[in-house]
Design a protein around this motif. Structure first.
Motif, PDB file in Angstrom:
ATOM      1  N   GLY A 147       0.831  -1.199   0.000  1.00 20.52           N
ATOM      2  CA  GLY A 147       0.000   0.000   0.000  1.00 20.52           C
ATOM      3  C   GLY A 147       0.865   1.247   0.000  1.00 20.52           C
ATOM      4  N   THR A 148       0.353   2.300   0.607  1.00 27.05           N
ATOM      5  CA  THR A 148       1.051   3.586   0.654  1.00 27.05           C
ATOM      6  C   THR A 148       1.040   4.107   2.084  1.00 27.05           C
ATOM      7  OG1 THR A 148       0.368   4.099  -1.604  1.00 27.05           O
ATOM      8  CG2 THR A 148       1.103   5.942  -0.249  1.00 27.05           C
ATOM      9  N   GLY A 149       2.169   4.591   2.522  1.00 25.15           N
ATOM     10  CA  GLY A 149       2.286   5.175   3.855  1.00 25.15           C
ATOM     11  C   GLY A 149       2.562   6.662   3.774  1.00 25.15           C
ATOM     12  N   ARG A 150       1.979   7.411   4.712  1.00 28.73           N
ATOM     13  CA  ARG A 150       2.208   8.853   4.789  1.00 28.73           C
ATOM     14  C   ARG A 150       2.712   9.182   6.179  1.00 28.73           C
ATOM     15  NH1 ARG A 150      -2.953  12.043   2.644  1.00 28.73           N
ATOM     16  NH2 ARG A 150      -3.841  11.022   4.491  1.00 28.73           N
ATOM     17  N   ILE A 151       3.875   9.827   6.224  1.00 29.06           N
ATOM     18  CA  ILE A 151       4.503  10.186   7.495  1.00 29.06           C
ATOM     19  C   ILE A 151       4.361  11.684   7.690  1.00 29.06           C
ATOM     20  CG2 ILE A 151       6.629  10.120   8.839  1.00 29.06           C
ATOM     21  CD1 ILE A 151       7.572   7.854   7.006  1.00 29.06           C
ATOM     22  N   ALA A 152       3.779  12.097   8.812  1.00 27.95           N
ATOM     23  CA  ALA A 152       3.634  13.518   9.122  1.00 27.95           C
ATOM     24  C   ALA A 152       4.979  14.062   9.602  1.00 27.95           C
ATOM     25  CB  ALA A 152       2.569  13.709  10.197  1.00 27.95           C
ATOM     26  N   VAL A 153       5.480  15.080   8.891  1.00 31.34           N
ATOM     27  CA  VAL A 153       6.804  15.623   9.197  1.00 31.34           C
ATOM     28  C   VAL A 153       6.738  17.074   9.677  1.00 31.34           C
ATOM     29  CG1 VAL A 153       7.964  14.061   7.608  1.00 31.34           C
ATOM     30  CG2 VAL A 153       7.174  16.284   6.786  1.00 31.34           C
ATOM     31  N   GLY A 154       5.553  17.628   9.900  1.00 33.78           N
ATOM     32  CA  GLY A 154       5.437  19.002  10.392  1.00 33.78           C
ATOM     33  C   GLY A 154       4.314  19.736   9.680  1.00 33.78           C
ATOM     34  N   ARG A 155       4.299  21.062   9.826  1.00 30.12           N
ATOM     35  CA  ARG A 155       3.299  21.902   9.173  1.00 30.12           C
ATOM     36  C   ARG A 155       3.988  22.920   8.277  1.00 30.12           C
ATOM     37  NH1 ARG A 155      -1.834  21.771  10.588  1.00 30.12           N
ATOM     38  NH2 ARG A 155      -2.212  23.923   9.896  1.00 30.12           N
ATOM     39  N   GLY A 156       3.300  23.300   7.224  1.00 32.67           N
ATOM     40  CA  GLY A 156       3.828  24.280   6.282  1.00 32.67           C
ATOM     41  C   GLY A 156       2.727  24.713   5.328  1.00 32.67           C
ATOM     42  N   SER A 157       3.050  25.706   4.495  1.00 33.68           N
ATOM     43  CA  SER A 157       2.070  26.191   3.531  1.00 33.68           C
ATOM     44  C   SER A 157       1.814  25.128   2.476  1.00 33.68           C
ATOM     45  CB  SER A 157       2.562  27.477   2.871  1.00 33.68           C
ATOM     46  OG  SER A 157       3.671  27.207   2.029  1.00 33.68           O
ATOM     47  N   LEU A 158       0.616  25.195   1.898  1.00 30.80           N
ATOM     48  CA  LEU A 158       0.259  24.247   0.845  1.00 30.80           C
ATOM     49  C   LEU A 158       1.173  24.410  -0.363  1.00 30.80           C
ATOM     50  CD1 LEU A 158      -1.805  22.044   0.272  1.00 30.80           C
ATOM     51  CD2 LEU A 158      -3.290  23.764  -0.738  1.00 30.80           C
ATOM     52  N   LEU A 159       1.581  25.649  -0.661  1.00 29.98           N
ATOM     53  CA  LEU A 159       2.486  25.885  -1.789  1.00 29.98           C
ATOM     54  C   LEU A 159       3.830  25.222  -1.547  1.00 29.98           C
ATOM     55  CD1 LEU A 159       3.000  27.348  -4.480  1.00 29.98           C
ATOM     56  CD2 LEU A 159       3.753  29.335  -3.159  1.00 29.98           C
ATOM     57  N   ASN A 160       4.367  25.353  -0.312  1.00 32.89           N
ATOM     58  CA  ASN A 160       5.651  24.730  -0.001  1.00 32.89           C
ATOM     59  C   ASN A 160       5.547  23.211  -0.033  1.00 32.89           C
ATOM     60  OD1 ASN A 160       8.499  24.858   1.145  1.00 32.89           O
ATOM     61  ND2 ASN A 160       7.451  23.696   2.727  1.00 32.89           N
ATOM     62  N   THR A 161       4.401  22.692   0.409  1.00 34.59           N
ATOM     63  CA  THR A 161       4.219  21.243   0.409  1.00 34.59           C
ATOM     64  C   THR A 161       4.251  20.687  -1.005  1.00 34.59           C
ATOM     65  OG1 THR A 161       2.912  21.384   2.436  1.00 34.59           O
ATOM     66  CG2 THR A 161       2.673  19.388   1.112  1.00 34.59           C
ATOM     67  N   TRP A 162       3.582  21.376  -1.922  1.00 34.12           N
ATOM     68  CA  TRP A 162       3.522  20.890  -3.300  1.00 34.12           C
ATOM     69  C   TRP A 162       4.818  21.120  -4.068  1.00 34.12           C
ATOM     70  CZ3 TRP A 162      -2.005  22.868  -4.940  1.00 34.12           C
ATOM     71  CH2 TRP A 162      -2.969  22.077  -4.300  1.00 34.12           C
ATOM     72  N   SER A 163       5.557  22.149  -3.713  1.00 34.17           N
ATOM     73  CA  SER A 163       6.745  22.505  -4.506  1.00 34.17           C
ATOM     74  C   SER A 163       8.047  22.164  -3.799  1.00 34.17           C
ATOM     75  CB  SER A 163       6.717  24.009  -4.819  1.00 34.17           C
ATOM     76  OG  SER A 163       6.731  24.774  -3.623  1.00 34.17           O
ATOM     77  N   ARG A 164       7.990  21.396  -2.707  1.00 32.30           N
ATOM     78  CA  ARG A 164       9.197  21.123  -1.924  1.00 32.30           C
ATOM     79  C   ARG A 164      10.275  20.436  -2.760  1.00 32.30           C
ATOM     80  NH1 ARG A 164       7.001  18.036   1.334  1.00 32.30           N
ATOM     81  NH2 ARG A 164       7.815  16.035   0.642  1.00 32.30           N
ATOM     82  N   ARG A 165       9.897  19.412  -3.478  1.00 36.86           N
ATOM     83  CA  ARG A 165      10.894  18.681  -4.271  1.00 36.86           C
ATOM     84  C   ARG A 165      11.449  19.550  -5.388  1.00 36.86           C
ATOM     85  NH1 ARG A 165       9.182  12.385  -5.305  1.00 36.86           N
ATOM     86  NH2 ARG A 165       9.321  11.659  -3.147  1.00 36.86           N
ATOM     87  N   SER A 166      10.576  20.302  -6.066  1.00 37.52           N
ATOM     88  CA  SER A 166      11.042  21.149  -7.165  1.00 37.52           C
ATOM     89  C   SER A 166      11.992  22.228  -6.661  1.00 37.52           C
ATOM     90  CB  SER A 166       9.846  21.795  -7.872  1.00 37.52           C
ATOM     91  OG  SER A 166       8.988  20.808  -8.395  1.00 37.52           O
ATOM     92  N   LEU A 167      11.663  22.839  -5.526  1.00 38.77           N
ATOM     93  CA  LEU A 167      12.555  23.865  -4.969  1.00 38.77           C
ATOM     94  C   LEU A 167      13.880  23.263  -4.538  1.00 38.77           C
ATOM     95  CD1 LEU A 167      10.029  25.992  -2.863  1.00 38.77           C
ATOM     96  CD2 LEU A 167      11.073  26.583  -5.055  1.00 38.77           C
ATOM     97  N   GLY A 168      13.837  22.055  -3.981  1.00 34.65           N
ATOM     98  CA  GLY A 168      15.087  21.400  -3.601  1.00 34.65           C
ATOM     99  C   GLY A 168      15.968  21.126  -4.802  1.00 34.65           C
ATOM    100  N   TRP A 169      15.341  20.654  -5.897  1.00 31.21           N
ATOM    101  CA  TRP A 169      16.128  20.418  -7.115  1.00 31.21           C
ATOM    102  C   TRP A 169      16.706  21.713  -7.647  1.00 31.21           C
ATOM    103  CZ3 TRP A 169      15.410  22.462 -11.952  1.00 31.21           C
ATOM    104  CH2 TRP A 169      16.186  21.923 -12.968  1.00 31.21           C
TER     105      TRP A 169
END
Length: 583
Positions: free
Chosen positions: A550-572
């Motif tokens: 299946g799929t697991g989701r780990i809660a790692v904190g709170r942040g804006s929805l924009l940062n959540t969606w773009s975290r990987r792209s900004l890191g790259w």
């Protein structure tokens, strides 16, 4: 309802011969087909004292429309354009009647019925198109009554078709310049159109591809701008002072040039330049260009507006999309949510028992296979023990024989021989004990209660097995762990103790809580390195089975929805910038 537009000067009433009916019908057909929604059209000579005389009708077999003739009579009486709304529900639309301003003074009128409910800008565009069509027909009728309908009418019709039905403004301009150069007998004809940013050279006859950076293009545009500043046409014989731009053009090309400014509704919309050999008389060419300009001016204004409208619409749409995206980004940045790391997960047993082959042998029977629930000590399979039993019988016989010899040696007081025989008896007993143990281990049993997750010997009866070969794997039914394959880009967010939820493909409606217990080594995944993260389940779940995915989701904190969606792209992006940053 009747709406009056600015009146036209009425023409003096006098009869004059008309051009051939075929030419009028062709012009009327071409003019009506340019107006969207047109259903009926007519051209008639209307005099207050005499009945209307129909010159042409569209469609040709449509007959006389009394509403059109009535509107034409009223428009002639008022001396200006007349717009009438039709009240019938099944014939909703407008009737437009425009008196023709002919130099010969004929009292002609162009009338058109347009279907549909037209309001605002759409209504204004339709009326403007009808007025332009009336201007073209007025030229044709004037030429016919002046005796020049033949070649001039044919040329005007070709110009109208080329300018109006070109694929785009550039194609229409190229067709017009090529046609004019042929009809006027000129060396070259160039056309420039006034746009929002100024005059722009649009086409030059004989040049399929126009290079606007060339010296010829710059000289032509300069001469056209010079004519626009004077807003007048060069005379057939040329000016005493032609102007520096036109003089430079003539000096560079070695040709004589004359300019004709094109107008629409009193506004300059373009410039024509006709060029001929040095010493040639351009009077006829200039006269023909002026006559063509009266047709081309309104047409070019119409095509220019057609081209500008989609650009404005596209610009407005692009601006709207940009503003919408900016607003959406602000909203996403303002909304805070729980940030989660999502990864594929699989369920494993905390303890996993292995049942292996104790020695080299053959499978005799199978009593369980993968998917079966078993109890502790339950028989899973039997190995063939016939050779072991034969070996045990042989060893027992050998042991009895040696024991007898041992007793006989003791009776004969042969102590050394008795010692040797006792040692041999002990060796045989050791071998016999090993055979007994092998016989006991021919029964392969479950190490504990659980579920058989691998192993199926039903189709391997009689097959050989090697010592240490894994035959069954058993996992407990009440003690599981979750193994998540976390992408290396998300590993920095993961820490021991974080909580999450697991959703399995077999149980899509259930969310099972877990907490991260361990972060272990990396494996190679499809998209790159993945790290094995082990987690402990909370609570008991009887419906779970080892191997479920299946799929697991780990809660790692709170942040804006924009940062959540773009975290990987900004890191790259940060990594790419850092790798290319010069210091």
């Amino acid at each position: 309802m009747i709406a009056d537009l600015p009146p036209r000067a009425p023409a003096a009433a006098r009869e004059a011969p008309s051009p051939p009916r075929g030419e009028l019908t062709a012009w009327l057909d071409l003019a009506c087909r340019t107006i969207p929604g047109a259903t009926r059209g007519a051209l008639a000579t209307i005099d207050a004292a005499d009945p209307p005389r129909l010159l042409a009708a569209w469609p040709p077999d449509g007959g006389t429309d009394p509403d059109l003739l009535a509107a034409g009579r009223l428009a002639r009486a008022r001396g200006g354009t007349l717009v009438t709304d039709t009240a019938a529900e099944d014939q909703a639309g407008i009737v437009v009647a425009v008196p023709l301003a002919n130099a010969s003074g004929a009292r002609d009128c162009f009338m058109l019925r347009v279907a549909g409910r037209l309001e605002g800008r759409q209504r204004q565009v339709v009326v403007q198109l009808v007025e332009w069509g009336a201007a073209w027909l007025a030229l044709l009728l004037g030429q016919g009554r002046d005796g020049g309908a033949g070649a001039a009418a044919g040329t005007d019709a070709q110009l109208l078709e080329a300018a109006l039905f070109g694929a785009d403004l550039e194609a229409a301009a190229m067709a017009v310049t090529t046609l004019l150069a042929t009809r006027l007998g000129c060396e070259r004809v160039a056309l420039g159109i006034v746009e929002r940013r100024g005059l722009r050279l649009q086409a030059v006859s004989g040049l399929a591809e126009l290079d606007r950076r060339s010296n010829l293009a710059r000289l032509l545009e300069a001469a056209m701008r010079e004519a626009l500043e004077g807003a007048d046409t060069d005379g057939p014989g040329g000016d005493a002072d032609p102007g520096p731009a036109r003089a430079a053009l003539e000096h560079d090309t070695g040709l004589h040039a004359r300019r004709v400014v094109l107008h629409a509704s009193g506004t300059a919309v373009g410039v024509l330049i006709v060029e001929g050999q040095a010493g040639s008389d351009l009077a006829d060419a200039v006269a023909g260009a002026e006559r063509a300009g009266r047709l081309l001016g309104p047409l070019l204004a119409f095509r220019r507006e057609q081209r500008a409208r989609p650009r404005a619409v596209r610009g407005a749409r692009a601006l709207g999309v940009t503003l919408a995206l900016a607003l959406l980004a602000l909203l996403l940045a303002a909304v805070e949510v729980d940030t989660r790391v999502t990864a594929p997960a699989v369920l494993e047993g905390v303890v996993q028992g292995v049942v292996a082959a104790p020695y080299h042998g053959f499978v005799a029977t199978a009593h369980a296979r993968a998917g079966d629930r078993v109890e502790a000590g339950q028989l899973l399979a039997l190995l063939d023990d016939r050779e072991l039993r034969l070996e045990r019988g042989r060893l027992e016989g050998e042991r009895e024989e040696l024991a007898g010899q041992y007793r006989k040696a003791l009776a004969g007081r042969e102590l050394s021989q008795a010692t040797i025989l006792r040692t041999r008896v002990a060796q045989v007993e050791s071998r016999l004990e090993l055979v007994e143990r092998h016989l006991e281990r021919t029964r392969l049993v479950a190490p504990f209660a659980g579920l058989v997750i691998t192993g199926d010997l039903d189709r391997a009866i009689g097959a050989p097995v090697e010592r240490g070969q894994v035959l069954f794997e058993v996992a407990p039914l009440d003690d599981y762990r979750v193994v998540l394959q976390v992408d290396e880009r998300d590993l920095a967010e993961i820490d021991v103790g974080q909580r999450g939820q697991l959703t399995l493909a077999a149980l899509p409606g259930a969310e099972i809580a877990f907490s991260v217990a361990r972060i272990s080594g990396a494996t190679r995944g499809e998209s790159g390195p993945e790290f094995r993260v082990e987690a402990e389940l909370h609570g008991a779940h009887a419906e779970l089975r080892p191997g479920m995915q299946g799929t697991g989701r780990i809660a790692v904190g709170r942040g804006s929805l924009l940062n959540t969606w773009s975290r990987r792209s900004l890191g790259w992006l940060r990594l790419w910038v850092w790798s290319w940053w010069p210091w």
